[in-house]
Design an enzyme around this catalytic site. Structure first.
Site, mmCIF file in Angstrom:
data_model
loop_
_atom_site.group_PDB
_atom_site.id
_atom_site.type_symbol
_atom_site.label_atom_id
_atom_site.label_comp_id
_atom_site.label_asym_id
_atom_site.label_seq_id
_atom_site.Cartn_x
_atom_site.Cartn_y
_atom_site.Cartn_z
ATOM 1 N N HIS A 261 31.240 -6.802 32.435
ATOM 2 C CA HIS A 261 31.407 -5.368 32.122
ATOM 3 C C HIS A 261 32.830 -4.932 32.498
ATOM 4 O O HIS A 261 33.043 -4.102 33.400
ATOM 5 C CB HIS A 261 30.365 -4.584 32.929
ATOM 6 C CG HIS A 261 30.158 -3.169 32.489
ATOM 7 N ND1 HIS A 261 31.131 -2.204 32.563
ATOM 8 C CD2 HIS A 261 29.060 -2.545 31.993
ATOM 9 C CE1 HIS A 261 30.661 -1.046 32.126
ATOM 10 N NE2 HIS A 261 29.427 -1.232 31.773
ATOM 11 N N GLU B 287 33.582 -5.180 26.762
ATOM 12 C CA GLU B 287 32.715 -6.081 27.524
ATOM 13 C C GLU B 287 32.306 -7.306 26.700
ATOM 14 O O GLU B 287 31.867 -7.164 25.560
ATOM 15 C CB GLU B 287 31.478 -5.308 27.984
ATOM 16 C CG GLU B 287 31.851 -4.056 28.775
ATOM 17 C CD GLU B 287 30.716 -3.060 28.866
ATOM 18 O OE1 GLU B 287 29.537 -3.497 28.907
ATOM 19 O OE2 GLU B 287 30.990 -1.840 28.856
HETATM 20 O O1 TA6 Z 1 28.428 -0.761 29.051
HETATM 21 C C1 TA6 Z 1 28.137 0.556 28.743
HETATM 22 C C2 TA6 Z 1 27.007 1.072 29.618
HETATM 23 O O2 TA6 Z 1 25.805 0.429 29.317
HETATM 24 C C3 TA6 Z 1 26.932 2.585 29.441
HETATM 25 O O3 TA6 Z 1 25.731 2.955 28.789
HETATM 26 C C4 TA6 Z 1 27.033 3.130 30.861
HETATM 27 O O4 TA6 Z 1 25.772 3.274 31.421
HETATM 28 C C5 TA6 Z 1 27.855 2.026 31.522
HETATM 29 O O5 TA6 Z 1 27.301 0.832 31.003
HETATM 30 C C6 TA6 Z 1 27.936 2.077 33.013
HETATM 31 O O6 TA6 Z 1 26.702 1.769 33.582
HETATM 32 P P1 TA6 Z 1 26.571 1.887 35.210
HETATM 33 O O7 TA6 Z 1 25.163 1.485 35.515
HETATM 34 O O8 TA6 Z 1 27.578 0.945 35.794
HETATM 35 O O9 TA6 Z 1 26.902 3.316 35.520
#
Ligand code: TA6
Length: 302
Positions: A171, A273
């Site tokens: 991520h 990502e």
């Molecule tokens: O990668 C995008 C995502 O799935 C968004 O929907 C947002 O929730 C982000 O990840 C961050 O997630 P987190 O649980 O780290 O706040």
């Protein structure tokens, strides 16, 4: 992990290149510096928090409001989402993005490579705590190679006697000059699931950021490039073992709703990502493994 920082330095420290030390709130960190770049890795989540080739701007972004507390996800760098991406497929009470990013990983090998890069391997195996969340036996091994190029390799093994399905992602939070002034190339023509409204759409041209953006692109093995005219650089992301890519920027309102994200920080970052997300989840038979890899490189360019 039972090792202390002292034993880790004795066992795996590399003179000058790699040492372990306490970070914010005492979270143990691996500090890497060599002739090509510097990097910082939190043992919690085996999470890269910094990567900077010498003479360049930082490549990764971490919020100035990030938490560095045991069991809390750290906002930035490269969180490892696993064994599920996003909300748990069936149980909304389980942690978003799985438990890998909030677990303490064990450093198991450090290498000063002949090409000048520094390599660190960290492992996470199932435990009573993980089995309480996800009833499968596994061993996952992250290899981080820090040089002029950053290489990540997540080797996922099914060590149990029944198949499992897992999804996940690197991520990656990238540092950018201004999210509204860049473009992401490599996704033109690809279809994406828009997580904001559940619609599937087709990408036309480069991805531009002009509002909250949360898209899972399918059949998108890359390479992807963030073209950042303000920083005068391109960040190229090559991947293997991944057929989906996620582009995320929280924009204003969502940034204001996140306690560990500064209200105006949305312009300074973009997540691109390398994923096995949604229908790119992978099924592993007992004894089998899956390799998810990302190679992150930078070049000058408007
Ligand atoms: O990668 C995008 C995502 O799935 C968004 O929907 C947002 O929730 C982000 O990840 C961050 O997630 P987190 O649980 O780290 O706040």
């Amino acid at each position: 992990m039972t090792e202390t920082i002292e034993t880790l330095n004795a066992q795996l420290g590399l003179p000058v290149q790699l040492s372990f030390g306490p970070g914010p709130s005492g979270l143990p960190l691996a500090l890497i510096t060599n002739a090509q770049a510097t990097a910082t890795v939190a043992l919690q989540g085996a999470q890269l928090l910094a990567f900077q080739p010498h003479g360049e701007q930082p490549v990764l972004w971490v919020s100035s409001h990030a938490n560095y507390l045991p069991g809390k996800a750290i906002r930035g760098g490269v969180p490892i989402c696993w064994p599920w991406f996003g909300p748990h497929p069936s149980d909304p009470t389980l942690p978003q993005h799985g438990f890998a990013r909030t677990s303490i990983w064990t450093p198991i090998l450090s290498t000063a490579r002949d090409d000048g890069a520094t390599e660190l391997q960290l492992a996470l195996r199932d435990s009573a705590a993980t089995r309480a969340l996800w009833p499968h036996a596994f061993a996952i091994l992250l290899t981080i190679s820090v040089g002029s190029v950053l290489q990540l390799s997540l080797d996922i093994h099914n060590t149990g006697d029944e198949p499992f399905v897992s999804s996940g992602a690197f991520h990656s939070y990238f540092a950018v000059g201004d999210a509204t002034a860049l473009r992401v190339e490599g996704l033109d023509g690809h279809h994406y699931f828009d997580q904001l409204d559940g619609q599937t759409r087709q990408q036309h041209g480069p991805v531009l950021i002009s509002g909250e953006t949360d898209r899972v692109y399918r059949d998108a093995p890359g390479p992807l490039t963030i073209v950042d005219p303000l920083l005068g650089r391109h960040i190229r992301i090559d991947s293997a073992g991944s057929d989906s890519a996620v582009v995320w920027n929280p924009w204003i309102e969502k940034a204001q709703r996140m306690a560990d994200f500064g209200d105006d920080e949305y312009r300074a970052m973009l997540c691109v990502e390398t994923a096995n997300a949604r229908d790119d989840a992978r099924t592993l038979a007992p004894g089998n493994s899956h390799l998810l890899e990302a190679r992150i490189s930078t070049t000058p360019g408007a």
